[in-house]
Design an enzyme around this catalytic site. Structure first.
Site, PDB file in Angstrom:
ATOM      1  N   LEU A  55       0.624  -1.204  -0.064  1.00  0.00           N
ATOM      2  CA  LEU A  55      -0.076  -0.156   0.017  1.00  0.00           C
ATOM      3  C   LEU A  55       0.860   1.326  -0.147  1.00  0.00           C
ATOM      4  O   LEU A  55       1.723   1.474   0.840  1.00  0.00           O
ATOM      5  CB  LEU A  55      -0.762   0.018   1.127  1.00  0.00           C
ATOM      6  CG  LEU A  55      -1.823  -1.197   1.514  1.00  0.00           C
ATOM      7  CD1 LEU A  55      -2.472  -0.920   2.908  1.00  0.00           C
ATOM      8  CD2 LEU A  55      -2.928  -1.116   0.310  1.00  0.00           C
ATOM      9  N   HIS A  56       0.634   2.222  -0.840  1.00  0.00           N
ATOM     10  CA  HIS A  56       1.432   3.627  -0.791  1.00  0.00           C
ATOM     11  C   HIS A  56       0.790   4.699  -1.323  1.00  0.00           C
ATOM     12  O   HIS A  56       1.116   5.813  -1.188  1.00  0.00           O
ATOM     13  CB  HIS A  56       2.599   3.188  -1.785  1.00  0.00           C
ATOM     14  CG  HIS A  56       2.272   3.303  -3.174  1.00  0.00           C
ATOM     15  ND1 HIS A  56       1.842   2.145  -3.881  1.00  0.00           N
ATOM     16  CD2 HIS A  56       2.312   4.273  -4.472  1.00  0.00           C
ATOM     17  CE1 HIS A  56       1.546   2.518  -5.418  1.00  0.00           C
ATOM     18  NE2 HIS A  56       1.947   4.047  -5.391  1.00  0.00           N
ATOM     19  N   ARG A  57      -0.607   4.371  -1.729  1.00  0.00           N
ATOM     20  CA  ARG A  57      -1.225   5.448  -2.488  1.00  0.00           C
ATOM     21  C   ARG A  57      -1.698   6.478  -0.993  1.00  0.00           C
ATOM     22  O   ARG A  57      -2.428   5.793  -0.395  1.00  0.00           O
ATOM     23  CB  ARG A  57      -2.321   5.148  -3.471  1.00  0.00           C
ATOM     24  CG  ARG A  57      -1.910   4.345  -4.528  1.00  0.00           C
ATOM     25  CD  ARG A  57      -2.896   4.404  -5.690  1.00  0.00           C
ATOM     26  NE  ARG A  57      -2.191   3.855  -6.864  1.00  0.00           N
ATOM     27  CZ  ARG A  57      -1.384   4.329  -7.764  1.00  0.00           C
ATOM     28  NH1 ARG A  57      -1.283   5.838  -7.735  1.00  0.00           N
ATOM     29  NH2 ARG A  57      -0.530   3.719  -8.587  1.00  0.00           N
TER      30      ARG A  57
END
Length: 376
Positions: free
Chosen positions: A208-210
């Site tokens: 997850l990075h957004r």
């Protein structure tokens, strides 16, 4: 022919590594080709940059612009200012940019303002989501570059719709898959494997990075709670960015099945992808690797710039509501995940096709730069 190759962020490194190898192989066969590798410094910490260069055999860059940090606007300006100086000192026949990060767009604009040709590797992909910075980078880059090296017929279609003539569109395949195939026999088991007694298909892997997923702590908690409630008590491995870890630590988030680990090098991370029961992600690039490896992938986004990973591959577009995971995970647990294949020209030979095409287009040109004598 003298090429300046630009790399700035972690996704770029997997894309340039096989291109550099193909250039070196072509040079050994007697072709007049050399390159200058410019690292913009967009990703500048060890895990985001150094490990990838070492593991993928990428030579030391000829220049590091040191343009990391700051807002997107500040970073864009810093890259453009420094790259302009580099181009003026070492003018190439062509600049090669890859992917859709800030460096891709910034260096394309800079080169074109100096009347230097630009070729874009991974051109033409579109998500249709203008809230994504990457989508803006793609559109701007493709609006002014000279030649387009594409990964799919969908990308070709986007370019034709934008008015690009067929003679400038080169359907070559996917350099990310070149890197994957070149390193499958070199993958390294990460320490967490033995520490947590992991087994093949016995865990989930999430990335997850957004910002809409990780910056809001309440949303991040809900997302992780939902995933952990639907994964059947199996370990969920989460290579977590330090910034995201700080957010979770601030609220004392913990779950026995959630295994937080530091960002990994390429060889360790792909080992985990290959052996996972499934990958849950908000990334685009990982969906390409899961497709080739035959690993089910669930993408927490409403759109994708890589539709072939859904129509042909193992990926499913779940949406941003984590509750949407439920029917997909039920299919997975029931052993009824969809049959999948590998897209055309994702065969590990993309970089060879790119270099052959570059030699066709630019091979007769003589660069005025003394850097053409570099043995790259």
């Amino acid at each position: 022919m003298f090429i300046t190759i630009v790399a700035g962020a972690r996704p770029n490194f997997m894309k340039i590594a096989p291109i550099i190898k193909a250039i070196q192989a072509s040079k050994e066969r007697g072709k007049e080709i050399s390159y200058r590798l410019v690292h913009t410094g967009q990703h500048y910490d060890k895990k985001m940059s150094g490990d990838f260069f070492e593991q993928l055999g990428i030579p030391e860059p000829h220049a590091n612009l040191g343009a990391g940090g700051g807002s997107q606007a500040e970073q864009t300006a810093a890259i453009m200012t420094s790259f302009e100086k580099d181009l003026l000192a070492h003018r190439p026949d062509v600049v090669l940019v890859v992917g859709d990060v800030t460096s891709t767009m910034a260096c394309t604009i800079t080169a074109k303002k100096l009347n230097v040709d630009v070729v874009h590797v991974e051109a033409g992909i579109r998500s249709g989501d203008m809230t994504m910075p990457e989508e803006i980078n793609r559109i701007v880059t493709d609006s002014i570059c000279d030649h387009f090296f594409t990964t799919s017929e969908a990308a070709n279609g986007h370019l034709r719709k934008a008015g690009v003539e067929d003679g400038r569109i080169h359907f070559v395949g996917n350099t990310m898959i070149d890197t994957l195939y070149q390193n499958l026999d070199r993958l390294q088991q990460p320490e967490i494997w033995q520490q947590k007694k992991l087994s093949d298909k016995g865990y989930f892997l999430i990335t997850l990075h957004r910002p809409n997923n990780v910056d809001d702590v309440a949303n991040l908690k809900k997302l992780l709670d939902t995933i952990l409630s639907l994964t059947g008590g199996l370990p969920v491995i989460f290579p977590i960015h330090p910034r995201t870890k700080k957010i979770l630590d601030s609220v004392g988030y913990a779950n026995d099945n959630l295994v937080q680990v530091d960002p990994m090098g390429y060889l360790e991370f792909i080992y985990l992808v290959q052996h996972a029961k499934a990958v849950i992600t908000d990334s685009g690039g990982i969906t390409e690797e899961t497709t080739v490896l035959g690993v089910p992938c669930l993408t927490l986004r409403n759109s994708t710039e890589r539709p072939e990973t859904v129509s042909i591959g193992t990926n499913e577009l779940v949406g941003t509501d984590p509750e949407n995971l439920r029917p997909y995970l039920h299919k997975l647990q029931g052993g009824t995940w969809k049959a999948a294949g590998i897209p055309d020209r994702w065969d590990g030979k993309t970089s060879e096709r790119i270099v052959a095409r570059l030699l066709d287009i630019y091979g007769r040109k003589k660069s005025a730069s003394p850097e053409t004598v570099l043995v790259a």
